[in-house]
Write a protein that holds these residues in place. Structure first.
Motif, PDB file in Angstrom:
ATOM      1  N   LEU A   7     -61.561   3.943  17.272  1.00 47.93           N
ATOM      2  CA  LEU A   7     -61.938   3.460  15.950  1.00 47.93           C
ATOM      3  C   LEU A   7     -60.725   3.441  15.021  1.00 47.93           C
ATOM      4  O   LEU A   7     -60.500   2.472  14.282  1.00 47.93           O
ATOM      5  N   ALA A   8     -59.910   4.516  15.077  1.00 52.02           N
ATOM      6  CA  ALA A   8     -58.715   4.567  14.239  1.00 52.02           C
ATOM      7  C   ALA A   8     -57.676   3.540  14.683  1.00 52.02           C
ATOM      8  O   ALA A   8     -56.982   2.936  13.858  1.00 52.02           O
ATOM      9  N   SER A  16     -68.518  -1.597  10.333  1.00 52.87           N
ATOM     10  CA  SER A  16     -67.731  -2.818  10.418  1.00 52.87           C
ATOM     11  C   SER A  16     -68.227  -3.707  11.552  1.00 52.87           C
ATOM     12  O   SER A  16     -68.892  -3.251  12.492  1.00 52.87           O
ATOM     13  N   ILE A  17     -67.892  -4.987  11.475  1.00 53.90           N
ATOM     14  CA  ILE A  17     -68.245  -5.965  12.502  1.00 53.90           C
ATOM     15  C   ILE A  17     -67.003  -6.247  13.340  1.00 53.90           C
ATOM     16  O   ILE A  17     -65.930  -6.542  12.804  1.00 53.90           O
ATOM     17  N   VAL A  18     -67.134  -6.148  14.667  1.00 53.68           N
ATOM     18  CA  VAL A  18     -66.028  -6.442  15.575  1.00 53.68           C
ATOM     19  C   VAL A  18     -66.485  -7.486  16.586  1.00 53.68           C
ATOM     20  O   VAL A  18     -67.688  -7.697  16.788  1.00 53.68           O
ATOM     21  N   THR A  19     -65.533  -8.140  17.219  1.00 53.47           N
ATOM     22  CA  THR A  19     -65.822  -9.182  18.206  1.00 53.47           C
ATOM     23  C   THR A  19     -65.423  -8.691  19.589  1.00 53.47           C
ATOM     24  O   THR A  19     -64.280  -8.261  19.798  1.00 53.47           O
ATOM     25  N   GLY A  23     -62.534 -14.176  27.994  1.00 50.97           N
ATOM     26  CA  GLY A  23     -62.556 -15.577  28.387  1.00 50.97           C
ATOM     27  C   GLY A  23     -63.300 -16.414  27.362  1.00 50.97           C
ATOM     28  O   GLY A  23     -63.018 -16.364  26.157  1.00 50.97           O
ATOM     29  N   SER A  24     -64.286 -17.151  27.844  1.00 43.12           N
ATOM     30  CA  SER A  24     -65.070 -17.996  26.940  1.00 43.12           C
ATOM     31  C   SER A  24     -66.211 -17.242  26.271  1.00 43.12           C
ATOM     32  O   SER A  24     -66.890 -17.780  25.399  1.00 43.12           O
ATOM     33  N   PHE A  25     -66.414 -15.999  26.682  1.00 43.70           N
ATOM     34  CA  PHE A  25     -67.519 -15.216  26.122  1.00 43.70           C
ATOM     35  C   PHE A  25     -67.046 -14.414  24.918  1.00 43.70           C
ATOM     36  O   PHE A  25     -65.977 -13.811  24.936  1.00 43.70           O
ATOM     37  N   HIS A  26     -67.812 -14.416  23.874  1.00 47.30           N
ATOM     38  CA  HIS A  26     -67.533 -13.555  22.736  1.00 47.30           C
ATOM     39  C   HIS A  26     -68.834 -13.283  21.997  1.00 47.30           C
ATOM     40  O   HIS A  26     -69.720 -14.147  21.940  1.00 47.30           O
ATOM     41  N   VAL A  27     -68.938 -12.105  21.439  1.00 48.45           N
ATOM     42  CA  VAL A  27     -70.123 -11.706  20.696  1.00 48.45           C
ATOM     43  C   VAL A  27     -69.689 -10.755  19.584  1.00 48.45           C
ATOM     44  O   VAL A  27     -68.763  -9.960  19.748  1.00 48.45           O
ATOM     45  N   ARG A  28     -70.337 -10.874  18.421  1.00 45.73           N
ATOM     46  CA  ARG A  28     -70.021 -10.024  17.283  1.00 45.73           C
ATOM     47  C   ARG A  28     -70.996  -8.857  17.259  1.00 45.73           C
ATOM     48  O   ARG A  28     -72.223  -9.050  17.309  1.00 45.73           O
ATOM     49  N   LEU A  29     -70.451  -7.647  17.163  1.00 43.71           N
ATOM     50  CA  LEU A  29     -71.263  -6.438  17.172  1.00 43.71           C
ATOM     51  C   LEU A  29     -70.902  -5.564  15.978  1.00 43.71           C
ATOM     52  O   LEU A  29     -69.764  -5.575  15.514  1.00 43.71           O
ATOM     53  N   ARG A  30     -71.875  -4.803  15.517  1.00 44.73           N
ATOM     54  CA  ARG A  30     -71.651  -3.883  14.408  1.00 44.73           C
ATOM     55  C   ARG A  30     -71.404  -2.479  14.965  1.00 44.73           C
ATOM     56  O   ARG A  30     -72.116  -2.023  15.866  1.00 44.73           O
ATOM     57  N   ILE A  31     -70.397  -1.795  14.446  1.00 45.48           N
ATOM     58  CA  ILE A  31     -70.089  -0.425  14.871  1.00 45.48           C
ATOM     59  C   ILE A  31     -71.141   0.500  14.271  1.00 45.48           C
ATOM     60  O   ILE A  31     -71.248   0.653  13.055  1.00 45.48           O
ATOM     61  N   ALA A  32     -71.924   1.138  15.148  1.00 41.84           N
ATOM     62  CA  ALA A  32     -73.028   1.987  14.697  1.00 41.84           C
ATOM     63  C   ALA A  32     -72.597   3.431  14.470  1.00 41.84           C
ATOM     64  O   ALA A  32     -73.270   4.169  13.752  1.00 41.84           O
ATOM     65  N   GLY A  33     -71.521   3.863  15.095  1.00 41.31           N
ATOM     66  CA  GLY A  33     -71.091   5.245  14.937  1.00 41.31           C
ATOM     67  C   GLY A  33     -69.999   5.581  15.932  1.00 41.31           C
ATOM     68  O   GLY A  33     -69.467   4.707  16.630  1.00 41.31           O
ATOM     69  N   THR A  34     -69.658   6.849  15.992  1.00 41.31           N
ATOM     70  CA  THR A  34     -68.656   7.343  16.935  1.00 41.31           C
ATOM     71  C   THR A  34     -69.328   8.259  17.942  1.00 41.31           C
ATOM     72  O   THR A  34     -70.419   8.783  17.705  1.00 41.31           O
ATOM     73  N   ALA A  35     -68.674   8.450  19.072  1.00 37.51           N
ATOM     74  CA  ALA A  35     -69.247   9.274  20.138  1.00 37.51           C
ATOM     75  C   ALA A  35     -68.134   9.894  20.963  1.00 37.51           C
ATOM     76  O   ALA A  35     -67.000   9.394  20.981  1.00 37.51           O
ATOM     77  N   THR A  36     -68.448  10.986  21.621  1.00 33.46           N
ATOM     78  CA  THR A  36     -67.542  11.605  22.577  1.00 33.46           C
ATOM     79  C   THR A  36     -67.791  10.988  23.939  1.00 33.46           C
ATOM     80  O   THR A  36     -68.912  11.041  24.452  1.00 33.46           O
ATOM     81  N   MET A  37     -66.784  10.393  24.523  1.00 33.74           N
ATOM     82  CA  MET A  37     -66.930   9.637  25.763  1.00 33.74           C
ATOM     83  C   MET A  37     -66.639  10.513  26.986  1.00 33.74           C
ATOM     84  O   MET A  37     -65.822  11.433  26.919  1.00 33.74           O
ATOM     85  N   PRO A  38     -67.277  10.217  28.121  1.00 31.39           N
ATOM     86  CA  PRO A  38     -66.936  10.923  29.362  1.00 31.39           C
ATOM     87  C   PRO A  38     -65.621  10.395  29.921  1.00 31.39           C
ATOM     88  O   PRO A  38     -65.254   9.247  29.687  1.00 31.39           O
TER      89      PRO A  38
END
Length: 248
Positions: A7-8, A16-19, A23-38
């Protein structure tokens, strides 16, 4: 969901909204929060860790995204398993080993080899134990060091209390001599010194234990957040050393 470091790195914030594009695929998503990843993936490849990585639903991907390597290789490349409460690790390991053997047998079957163009996917199946990030592994190498430090501090506190009592007794020799003149016995003088030391020790416990617990909790939260771990400190009633919180 993004790891705090990711995120930083993207100079974004929650909401925020990120894309997401490939390739030819793209989608706009909203950042819902942060998480600790495995921590999953090859050492020399890009892989998530405690503070890096992205988590999003596969529902946003096009239908053909899972058929790139054929129907037999579609699906997740890693499966996280949580044992049922009360199940021993040995029993869980035996069960997972049996599943792994069955899956390897299926992937090496003539039908699957023929469908995959003459090659098998069995060599990419691994059964791994709990994978702990390097930060946690390094922290565990401290072993008994916190107990040693706590013991050293306790010994220093006891020595300081003893020196304080000795200095107090020497400074009040005239008072003790006056008390002996008034009829105090050696036993009564010793009781007076014992009461003095008890009051000092009790005052130290009343003030020091809450401060130690609060300070230890604050330091643990600070340490856990630096690792992007989920801080959940607890103070057990029978802690091996006072003021040292444990994370569940």
């Amino acid at each position: 969901m993004l790891g705090p470091a990711t995120l930083a790195q993207l100079h974004q914030r929650v909401g925020s909204i990120v894309t997401v594009a490939s390739g030819s695929f793209h989608v706009r998503l909203r950042i819902a929060g942060t998480a600790t990843m495995p921590t999953i993936g090859g050492v020399l490849s890009v892989h998530p860790s405690m503070s890096t990585g992205v988590l999003f639903s596969t529902a946003v991907l096009p239908a053909g995204a899972f058929a790139i390597f054929g129907p037999l290789a579609s699906g997740p490349n890693a499966i996280l398993v949580r044992l049922r409460p009360g199940t021993s690790q040995a029993a869980g390991l035996r069960s997972l080993q049996a599943i792994s053997r069955q899956l390897t047998k299926v992937l090496n079957s003539p039908r699957v080899v023929a469908a995959s163009g003459g090659s098998s996917f069995a060599d990419i199946i691994d059964l791994l134990p709990a994978q702990r990030p390097a930060e946690i592994v390094n922290y565990r190498t401290m072993s008994a060091m916190p107990a040693v430090l706590a013991g050293g501090l306790a010994a220093g506190a006891v020595a300081a209390l003893g020196l304080t009592l000795v200095a107090s007794v020497r400074r009040r020799r005239r008072d003790f001599a006056l008390l002996k003149t008034l009829g105090f016995t050696r036993r009564q003088l010793a009781a007076a010194v014992a009461w003095q030391s008890s009051v000092i020790a009790a005052a130290g416990l009343v003030v020091g234990v809450p401060l130690g617990i609060a300070g230890g909790r604050w330091l643990w939260l600070l340490f856990a957040r630096e690792l992007s771990a989920v801080p959940d400190p607890t103070i057990p009633a029978r802690s091996p050393w006072p003021g040292w919180p444990r994370s569940c």
